[in-house]
Design a protein around this motif. Sequence first.
Motif, short mmCIF file in Angstrom:
data_model
loop_
_atom_site.label_atom_id
_atom_site.label_comp_id
_atom_site.label_asym_id
_atom_site.label_seq_id
_atom_site.Cartn_x
_atom_site.Cartn_y
_atom_site.Cartn_z
N PRO A 1 0.80 -1.24 0.00
CA PRO A 1 0.00 0.00 0.00
C PRO A 1 0.83 1.28 0.00
O PRO A 1 0.35 2.33 -0.44
CB PRO A 1 -0.83 -0.12 1.29
CG PRO A 1 -0.90 -1.58 1.55
CD PRO A 1 0.41 -2.12 1.11
N HIS A 2 2.07 1.20 0.47
CA HIS A 2 2.91 2.40 0.54
C HIS A 2 3.71 2.62 -0.75
O HIS A 2 4.40 3.64 -0.88
CB HIS A 2 3.88 2.28 1.72
CG HIS A 2 3.19 2.16 3.05
ND1 HIS A 2 2.61 3.24 3.69
CD2 HIS A 2 2.96 1.09 3.85
CE1 HIS A 2 2.07 2.83 4.84
NE2 HIS A 2 2.28 1.54 4.95
N LEU A 3 3.63 1.68 -1.69
CA LEU A 3 4.41 1.79 -2.92
C LEU A 3 3.58 2.27 -4.10
O LEU A 3 4.12 2.44 -5.20
CB LEU A 3 5.04 0.43 -3.26
CG LEU A 3 6.02 -0.13 -2.22
CD1 LEU A 3 6.54 -1.49 -2.68
CD2 LEU A 3 7.16 0.84 -1.98
N GLY A 4 2.29 2.46 -3.89
CA GLY A 4 1.45 2.95 -4.98
C GLY A 4 0.33 1.99 -5.29
O GLY A 4 0.26 0.87 -4.76
N GLY A 5 -0.58 2.41 -6.17
CA GLY A 5 -1.73 1.59 -6.54
C GLY A 5 -1.47 0.84 -7.83
O GLY A 5 -0.34 0.76 -8.33
N GLY A 6 -2.56 0.29 -8.37
CA GLY A 6 -2.45 -0.44 -9.62
C GLY A 6 -2.22 -1.92 -9.41
O GLY A 6 -1.82 -2.37 -8.33
N HIS A 7 -2.43 -2.68 -10.48
CA HIS A 7 -2.31 -4.14 -10.39
C HIS A 7 -0.87 -4.61 -10.55
O HIS A 7 -0.59 -5.80 -10.33
CB HIS A 7 -3.15 -4.78 -11.50
CG HIS A 7 -2.59 -4.56 -12.87
ND1 HIS A 7 -2.66 -3.35 -13.53
CD2 HIS A 7 -1.89 -5.40 -13.69
CE1 HIS A 7 -2.07 -3.46 -14.70
NE2 HIS A 7 -1.59 -4.69 -14.83
N ALA A 8 0.04 -3.75 -10.97
CA ALA A 8 1.40 -4.18 -11.32
C ALA A 8 2.17 -4.71 -10.12
O ALA A 8 2.89 -5.72 -10.22
CB ALA A 8 2.17 -3.03 -11.97
N LEU A 9 2.04 -4.04 -8.96
CA LEU A 9 2.88 -4.40 -7.82
C LEU A 9 2.64 -5.82 -7.30
O LEU A 9 3.61 -6.56 -7.05
CB LEU A 9 2.69 -3.37 -6.70
CG LEU A 9 3.37 -2.02 -6.94
CD1 LEU A 9 2.99 -1.03 -5.85
CD2 LEU A 9 4.88 -2.17 -7.01
N PRO A 10 1.39 -6.26 -7.10
CA PRO A 10 1.21 -7.65 -6.63
C PRO A 10 1.78 -8.67 -7.61
O PRO A 10 2.46 -9.63 -7.19
CB PRO A 10 -0.31 -7.79 -6.49
CG PRO A 10 -0.81 -6.40 -6.36
CD PRO A 10 0.10 -5.55 -7.17
N PHE A 11 1.52 -8.48 -8.91
CA PHE A 11 2.05 -9.44 -9.89
C PHE A 11 3.58 -9.40 -9.93
O PHE A 11 4.25 -10.44 -10.02
CB PHE A 11 1.50 -9.11 -11.28
CG PHE A 11 0.08 -9.57 -11.49
CD1 PHE A 11 -0.29 -10.88 -11.25
CD2 PHE A 11 -0.88 -8.68 -11.93
CE1 PHE A 11 -1.60 -11.31 -11.44
CE2 PHE A 11 -2.19 -9.09 -12.14
CZ PHE A 11 -2.55 -10.40 -11.88
N ALA A 12 4.15 -8.20 -9.85
CA ALA A 12 5.61 -8.08 -9.88
C ALA A 12 6.24 -8.73 -8.67
O ALA A 12 7.32 -9.34 -8.76
CB ALA A 12 6.01 -6.61 -9.97
N SER A 13 5.61 -8.62 -7.51
CA SER A 13 6.17 -9.22 -6.29
C SER A 13 6.19 -10.74 -6.38
O SER A 13 7.14 -11.40 -5.93
CB SER A 13 5.38 -8.76 -5.07
OG SER A 13 4.04 -9.21 -5.14
N ILE A 14 5.14 -11.33 -6.98
CA ILE A 14 5.13 -12.79 -7.15
C ILE A 14 6.20 -13.22 -8.15
O ILE A 14 6.90 -14.22 -7.93
CB ILE A 14 3.73 -13.26 -7.61
CG1 ILE A 14 2.66 -12.82 -6.62
CG2 ILE A 14 3.71 -14.78 -7.74
CD1 ILE A 14 1.23 -13.09 -7.10
N ALA A 15 6.34 -12.46 -9.25
CA ALA A 15 7.38 -12.79 -10.23
C ALA A 15 8.77 -12.67 -9.63
O ALA A 15 9.65 -13.51 -9.88
CB ALA A 15 7.25 -11.85 -11.44
N LEU A 16 8.99 -11.66 -8.80
CA LEU A 16 10.29 -11.49 -8.15
C LEU A 16 10.58 -12.62 -7.18
O LEU A 16 11.71 -13.11 -7.09
CB LEU A 16 10.32 -10.14 -7.43
CG LEU A 16 11.61 -9.81 -6.67
CD1 LEU A 16 12.80 -9.77 -7.62
CD2 LEU A 16 11.47 -8.48 -5.94
#
Length: 442
Positions: A148-163
Amino acid sequence: MSSRPRALGPLVALFTAGYLAPYLLPTVVGRLSAGLGLSPAQAGLVGSVLLLASAAAGFTLAARVERLGPRRVARCGLLAMAVGYGSAALTASVPLVVGGAVVGGFGSGTTLAVAASGLAAQRDPHRASTLGLLTVSATAGALYLTLPHLGGGHALPFASIALTAALVWPLTGGLAGGSGRPAAGPARGGEGSPLPHRRSGFVLAAAILCWSMAQNALWGVSGRIGLTQAGLSEVTVGAVFAVALGAGLAGVTAAGAIGSRLGRAAPVGAGTAIIAVCVLVSSGAEDLPAFATGEILWNVFYPVVLSYLLGLAASLDPRGRWAVLVGSASSLGVACGPVTGSVLSEHAGYPGMGLILCVLLLVVAVPMTAVALHTSGRPLVPGSVRRRGGAPAAVVAGTTTAATGLVPQMGAPEQEVTEIPVPSRRRADRRAFRLARPSDRG
């Protein structure tokens, strides 16, 4: 499957990577709805498609991991996760996001298949599964606090799983490479051996499908309940989820410490009943205290019951086939959860949805408890009964609540008897006479 347990560290890491998408489902569905302009039902459908792909991978690979090679299968799964979730994070096109979610979901299921089959081969599958749940809960909790502190949008959850998938890749070097051939013949539980305990396994798989669907019907819309019905901010909802997952760590730790002392039936049956009440409380929450209470207590007991269910599935087949099949059935239930929750909440409201899910959980608790009771102790093999005390030993073995992995099951191959040379009676008598004579002289 090889009789030698695989290294636990890589398996726990694979378990964490494979389970991370279901654990992040509320924020994935919520951000798809807000960021891409999808309706709640459409966002839930995308989450369901992701998890359906994961379940399909598990059903496909249930009996093939050992033949294909755990290292090779795990790396293919992690690569699919990195490519699929990574591409979904880099685009705002709905068809491309859905395609990336499907590829990533198939990779998650592939990774979980390797982890489940390997954890089932450990000396204590329940404790091994508990360690995996601890790791994924901690990882998901940290992400709920951070995203929640890094911004909105769908990109962050997907990127965290890929990482996460990319970070786990180097650990696959500790897995067996596989030879492309079955590990053992049918007599030793190899590739051609029949699936044991079919009735118990199928009942457990069907029950856990409904159990997981009920859990994730609420989990998939929990974010919207907090935001709309309880009137909380995204930061507050994320903090509640993080605290809930942290409480889940305590629950899983307690389950690992208790182990099989309580058997499996009591934690599965009573735990599911408590979860049903928590679902009712959480779905009807209209403020922070009620929402936090329901979510936190629910997440305390959910991983506890899940750890016993995974251990129960692993005990049905040491090759891990039931562990993979039951895990895939759970993923199928998880996949149906977001759509089920969205449809029920739209037609019955959140409290009505909670009541329906509560009843469903209470119903499926009965067959799961019955399977746990039925498989809690099995008779020793006939030869073992004769060597260990005859009929009384068989009665004790049939009624004990010890873990099935510690008791040979009916029909298991006889263990070899090692002959121990014993000196003749005349030679032993002479030795005893020589030892006794010095004392006679005194």
